[in-house]
Structure formats: structure tokens, C-alpha cells
Design a protein around this motif. Sequence first.
Motif, PDB file in Angstrom:
ATOM      1  N   UNK A  72       0.824  -1.205   0.000  1.00 59.36           N
ATOM      2  CA  UNK A  72       0.000   0.000   0.000  1.00 59.36           C
ATOM      3  C   UNK A  72       0.863   1.263   0.000  1.00 59.36           C
ATOM      4  N   UNK A  73       1.750   1.383   1.000  1.00 59.35           N
ATOM      5  CA  UNK A  73       2.581   2.591   1.089  1.00 59.35           C
ATOM      6  C   UNK A  73       3.808   2.514   0.197  1.00 59.35           C
ATOM      7  N   UNK A  74       4.460   1.370   0.163  1.00 57.83           N
ATOM      8  CA  UNK A  74       5.720   1.300  -0.588  1.00 57.83           C
ATOM      9  C   UNK A  74       5.489   1.517  -2.077  1.00 57.83           C
ATOM     10  N   UNK A  75       4.291   1.221  -2.568  1.00 53.16           N
ATOM     11  CA  UNK A  75       4.007   1.495  -3.970  1.00 53.16           C
ATOM     12  C   UNK A  75       4.018   2.992  -4.236  1.00 53.16           C
ATOM     13  N   UNK A  76       3.459   3.792  -3.313  1.00 54.61           N
ATOM     14  CA  UNK A  76       3.508   5.244  -3.457  1.00 54.61           C
ATOM     15  C   UNK A  76       4.951   5.742  -3.367  1.00 54.61           C
ATOM     16  N   UNK A  77       5.708   5.175  -2.428  1.00 57.33           N
ATOM     17  CA  UNK A  77       7.108   5.571  -2.273  1.00 57.33           C
ATOM     18  C   UNK A  77       7.882   5.294  -3.563  1.00 57.33           C
ATOM     19  N   UNK A  78       7.660   4.127  -4.144  1.00 54.64           N
ATOM     20  CA  UNK A  78       8.372   3.778  -5.376  1.00 54.64           C
ATOM     21  C   UNK A  78       7.957   4.670  -6.541  1.00 54.64           C
ATOM     22  N   UNK A  79       6.758   5.255  -6.471  1.00 55.97           N
ATOM     23  CA  UNK A  79       6.310   6.157  -7.532  1.00 55.97           C
ATOM     24  C   UNK A  79       7.194   7.402  -7.640  1.00 55.97           C
ATOM     25  N   UNK A  80       7.805   7.822  -6.520  1.00 55.80           N
ATOM     26  CA  UNK A  80       8.585   9.074  -6.577  1.00 55.80           C
ATOM     27  C   UNK A  80      10.042   8.907  -6.134  1.00 55.80           C
ATOM     28  N   UNK A  81      10.453   7.690  -5.806  1.00 57.58           N
ATOM     29  CA  UNK A  81      11.815   7.488  -5.293  1.00 57.58           C
ATOM     30  C   UNK A  81      12.707   6.836  -6.344  1.00 57.58           C
ATOM     31  N   UNK A  82      13.961   6.648  -5.949  1.00 58.46           N
ATOM     32  CA  UNK A  82      14.892   5.868  -6.739  1.00 58.46           C
ATOM     33  C   UNK A  82      14.748   4.396  -6.372  1.00 58.46           C
ATOM     34  N   UNK A  83      15.854   3.641  -6.331  1.00 56.64           N
ATOM     35  CA  UNK A  83      15.766   2.227  -5.966  1.00 56.64           C
ATOM     36  C   UNK A  83      15.137   2.060  -4.584  1.00 56.64           C
ATOM     37  N   UNK A  84      14.142   1.175  -4.504  1.00 57.34           N
ATOM     38  CA  UNK A  84      13.360   0.991  -3.282  1.00 57.34           C
ATOM     39  C   UNK A  84      13.335  -0.491  -2.939  1.00 57.34           C
ATOM     40  N   UNK A  85      13.991  -0.838  -1.839  1.00 60.08           N
ATOM     41  CA  UNK A  85      14.055  -2.232  -1.384  1.00 60.08           C
ATOM     42  C   UNK A  85      12.954  -2.453  -0.358  1.00 60.08           C
ATOM     43  N   UNK A  86      12.032  -3.377  -0.658  1.00 57.54           N
ATOM     44  CA  UNK A  86      10.838  -3.581   0.157  1.00 57.54           C
ATOM     45  C   UNK A  86      10.934  -4.908   0.899  1.00 57.54           C
ATOM     46  N   UNK A  87      11.180  -4.836   2.210  1.00 57.57           N
ATOM     47  CA  UNK A  87      11.360  -6.028   3.029  1.00 57.57           C
ATOM     48  C   UNK A  87      10.036  -6.405   3.690  1.00 57.57           C
ATOM     49  N   UNK A  88       9.628  -7.654   3.513  1.00 58.01           N
ATOM     50  CA  UNK A  88       8.407  -8.156   4.133  1.00 58.01           C
ATOM     51  C   UNK A  88       8.648  -9.610   4.554  1.00 58.01           C
ATOM     52  N   UNK A  89       8.161  -9.954   5.746  1.00 58.57           N
ATOM     53  CA  UNK A  89       8.430 -11.264   6.340  1.00 58.57           C
ATOM     54  C   UNK A  89       7.464 -12.353   5.860  1.00 58.57           C
ATOM     55  N   UNK A  90       6.207 -11.993   5.574  1.00 56.10           N
ATOM     56  CA  UNK A  90       5.173 -12.984   5.262  1.00 56.10           C
ATOM     57  C   UNK A  90       5.124 -13.268   3.763  1.00 56.10           C
ATOM     58  N   UNK A  91       5.120 -14.541   3.384  1.00 50.47           N
ATOM     59  CA  UNK A  91       5.163 -14.884   1.953  1.00 50.47           C
ATOM     60  C   UNK A  91       3.969 -14.364   1.152  1.00 50.47           C
ATOM     61  N   UNK A  92       2.757 -14.400   1.716  1.00 44.65           N
ATOM     62  CA  UNK A  92       1.583 -13.996   0.938  1.00 44.65           C
ATOM     63  C   UNK A  92       1.659 -12.533   0.500  1.00 44.65           C
ATOM     64  N   UNK A  93       1.939 -11.591   1.401  1.00 46.31           N
ATOM     65  CA  UNK A  93       2.075 -10.205   0.944  1.00 46.31           C
ATOM     66  C   UNK A  93       3.207 -10.000  -0.065  1.00 46.31           C
ATOM     67  N   UNK A  94       4.269 -10.781   0.061  1.00 45.54           N
ATOM     68  CA  UNK A  94       5.375 -10.635  -0.890  1.00 45.54           C
ATOM     69  C   UNK A  94       4.918 -10.988  -2.299  1.00 45.54           C
TER      70      UNK A  94
END
Length: 210
Positions: A72-94
Amino acid sequence: MSKLPDGVDRRSIAGEERLTTEGEPVYGEPTVDGRRVWDAGRSKLGAMLELGMDTHLAGGESILYLGAASGTTVSHVADFSGPTYAVEFAPRPVRDLVDVAESRPNLFPLLADARKPSEYAGVVESGLDSIVQDVATRGQADVANRNAQFLAADGILLAAIKARSENVVADPDEVFEDVRETLSESYEILETERLEPYHDDHLGVVARKR
């Protein structure tokens, strides 16, 4: 009101000014003028921006996002940022993150535990501009301290601290004071603010790596 990052601006929807970014919709959010509405009620970073906190984001930064969930949020961040590394622990959201990243070539989903940065140290570059953290786990300040290694010397931490994740029964103000003290081991705290009315019992933190 602090300046918004390049790539984030406001559009009027039903007479209300709302944050927007440009990118493919992710979570059923409204669009206006080809831009996605950034719902601060579903995003701690969005709430920090709505409340006028100075995130020190100008646009184009390299970002480590801890607790990316379904994007939800990291998609907005990636819309205006450079390289964006998104760490998530649970397989389903990944799996959802992988779909989000298809239209965002600068977004890199990582199935890993933010409490164990050694799991992704070989993938995430060092000298990053910012860490954005939203992890619902006990020891949120410790997570931020462990990941400070990825930041540049003057890198910025933008953290949303959830009081109930630390202690369900303690007074949130006491929890937040403990968190500030722990964060001070690795960061100089620049600004803090409660995230009401968007998120109850959350503290937004802006800090600079020591």
C-alpha cells in the motif's frame, strides 16, 4: 506545512485536497488526472506528510522500506523514489509485492525478516538515503538500530512506532519515550508527532543517522 517530495502533490477530490502520486493503482484507491490518491488513513508515511512533518524526502532517494506488507505505502514511495528495497516477512504479501513491482522497475521485493538484516545485506546496497519503517513487532527501535548500517552517514529514518506492538497495556506516551531513548543509540531524533487522527497510538519519527 513542509514541502512535499517531487512526484507527490495534491489534487482536489470532492472538494478535499488529497495527496497523490503517479503510478498504477494498487489497493483500489481513487485516481484523478491520472494520479493515485495516497490514503493517509491506510499509510503511516502518508499521515506524516499530511500532518506536515518534514520527512527530508525530496524525490529520487534510495530507500529501504521495512514492513512493506502488500505494498500500500511502498508502492507510493516507489512512484517518486529511486531504488526501493521492500522487506516483508510474510510470503503472501510478498506475492502481492511482486505484482506491484511489475509496473515499478525500481521496486525490489525481498522476503526477509527486518529484525535480521543479515538476511538481505548481500542484496541491499549501502549508503542509502532513507529508511522507511512500519513493522508491527516488539522492539521496533531495535529494528531501526540494526538497519542503520544501510544508511549513508547523514541518512534519514522515517519510522511509524505502534505503541500496542511494544506493550498492549502500557501508556503509549511511556512507550514512545522508551523508543526515543533506544533510537538515540544510532540516530539523532529530529522530529516526532502522534499520527492521530489517521492512526491511533502511533508515533511518527524523523531521525538522522549518527
